[in-house]
Each structure stands twice: as C-alpha cells, then as structure tokens.
Design an enzyme around this catalytic site. Sequence first.
Site, PDB file in Angstrom:
ATOM      1  N   ASP A   1      -1.883  -0.947   6.167  1.00  0.00           N
ATOM      2  CA  ASP A   1      -2.203  -0.545   7.267  1.00  0.00           C
ATOM      3  C   ASP A   1      -3.631  -0.036   7.976  1.00  0.00           C
ATOM      4  OD1 ASP A   1      -1.951   1.846   5.985  1.00  0.00           O
ATOM      5  OD2 ASP A   1      -0.901   3.170   7.621  1.00  0.00           O
TER       6      ASP A   1
ATOM      7  N   ASP B   1       0.746  -1.222   0.039  1.00  0.00           N
ATOM      8  CA  ASP B   1      -0.090  -0.062   0.086  1.00  0.00           C
ATOM      9  C   ASP B   1       1.005   1.370  -0.050  1.00  0.00           C
ATOM     10  OD1 ASP B   1      -2.277   1.644   0.475  1.00  0.00           O
ATOM     11  OD2 ASP B   1      -1.776   1.898   2.468  1.00  0.00           O
TER      12      ASP B   1
ATOM     13  N   ASP C   1      -7.384  -1.542   3.424  1.00  0.00           N
ATOM     14  CA  ASP C   1      -6.292  -2.742   3.029  1.00  0.00           C
ATOM     15  C   ASP C   1      -6.741  -4.079   3.549  1.00  0.00           C
ATOM     16  OD1 ASP C   1      -4.410  -0.818   1.756  1.00  0.00           O
ATOM     17  OD2 ASP C   1      -3.510  -0.231   3.727  1.00  0.00           O
TER      18      ASP C   1
END
Length: 337
Positions: free
Chosen positions: A236, A60, A240
């Site tokens: 995080d 990410d 996600d």
Amino acid sequence: FSETISSTIAILVVACPCALGLATPIVLFRTASVSNRNGFIFKNFDYLQRFKNLDTIVFDKTGTLTSGIFKIESISDSKGKIVDDEVLRVLASVEQKSNHPIAKSILLESEIKNLSLFPVDNFIETPGIGVSGVVENKKVSVFRSKDDLKGDLELIIDNEEFKVKLVEDKTVNKDIIKDLSKDYEIEILSGDKTEKVQEIGNDLNIKNVLGNQSPEDKLKYIQEKQMDKTVGFIGDGINDSPALKQANVSLSFSQSTQIAQSVSDIIIFKGGLEILNKIFNISKNSNKRIIQNLFFAFIYNIIMIPIAVSGSIVPSMAALAMALSSLSVVLNSSRKL
C-alpha cells in the site's frame, strides 16, 4: 442449383462465429459487475489469465497485514527524559506532506491534542528511510531507528536528537491467511525491522519473512522469485510500488498511496484483506467460465460444419443450431461466479 444455394447458406450460417464472439466479453462484463458489487475492481482483465498460474503471495506488513495505525508511546531526548508536546508539534509538521502510515498516525496524534502545525520547507521524502525538511528555521530529520532498544524513530531537530517510541495496532484476521495458505505459498516482505516482521510472521504462522527491505530490495526479491514462481504482491505504500509494478499480479487499497494504486492491477475500495478469497475465487471461476464458453462455441462448429458441408441440413435448422449455441454461452455466463 437451389440445393447448392441452400447448402451454401447453411454453411455460412453454421460458420458464423456469434457464440465465439460472445464467449469472452460476456464473462468479463459479468466479472466486472460482480467484482464491483463485492468492493474491488480489476484495472485490466488480462490479469485474470495470470491467476490460474499464481502460486506465491507476498505481503507487505504495515498497512496490509496490520492496520497501519500507530500510537506514540513516548518521545524522549538523548538523556531519556520525556519531552513535551512542542517536539510532537515539530515532528507532525515535517510529516504532514508524507503519505506513509506512520506519518498519518503522527498527524492524527497531533490533531487529538489540538496542536497547530508549522509550515515545512525543503521537504524531502526518501522511500523506506525517512523524511526531512525545515520547520521554523530548524532543520528536521526523521528516520527509522537502527536500534530497537532506543525507539522506533529517530528525530533530529538541528543537532538535538530524540527517540520516538511507537506502538502499532494489529488487526489482521488469522483465518484469512490460514485459508490462503492452503493454496498459495505466503511470504512477508517489509521495510520494517526484522524483529517486528518476524513477530507478525510467527503470529500468522508464516515461515518466509524478510524485514529491513528497501524498495530496491523488494523489487530484486520479486524478480528473483519470478524465475520459478508466479508471484502476487499486496502492498500500500510508496516503497511498495516497484514490487507492485514487477509482480505478476498486484493488489492495493483505495486508501493506499496514489503511486501504489496507479501500478496495481486490482484495487480494493470496500473492506480489506477479508475479501481476498472472493477476489481469487471470482478470478478462477471467470477463467473456467471462459474456457467452458469457448468449448461450447467450438464444439458447435466442429459438429455442425461437416454436416452443413454434406448438405444434410437446411438453412433454417442451421440458424436454429446457431441460436442455441449462442444461447448456451449466454446462459452459462449468467451462472453465479
């Protein structure tokens, strides 16, 4: 009769699976100790086995490859006029129940300016899109801007529109990504705008980059990737979590959202991406150590059982051989991972 009894005892002693029973648990205990000292934990040691097949790592962007710390450059109305801190106060009020990095940065900005926040009612957060609620009897919505030229966030207070321009602090260490690229295929999968994600990709020399990804898009991408790859995902946020759950190996941080931590296999609680290489190296070395221990245990049985069956060894010698086998497993497990 006494020789028969002696041979029988020797066979039983030789066949005792002490070394085999120690081969895996003692390495896992050692791995847990080393990982804890280095600032991360494995939630389940089954994931160690998956590291040896891992070939793709998907990151990410916000809060992972970047610090996730944003600064508000400006807030302007529909005519482009910069507004006062009262609008920031309303914005921070509606964001106070969100765990997104942008929300936390907005709250930090309001704290720096000593702005007291209003209570928010009817709060709704849509992962990957934005938040809404009622502040001081005004309906407030915050969502991503579709036009990079107009700002990063669009704020609507009742029917009045504002543009919120954000600047993100970039703190990723390029050497970390460069080292990982030697052994893994590195990709970026982010809900942020494609232009910004591509900018990070170019900066880190990562070719496979996708932006404007919803949580569902991320999940679908990981599933398609798993058809011919073993995928690790590092993220995080709430958006996600589906991808973290789906990935073969997933990793998040102690400052990540609770849902991201709950579905991740590995949690970093001290430090950041700089210890990724340690995690991967310890995982690979642990797998190798387990295989070595199993070899020591099995080779002992393969060699000694036929000798015991032939009656060529007395029980005391069988016991000594068994002890040496267990000792070799313990000593091998104690070596530095």
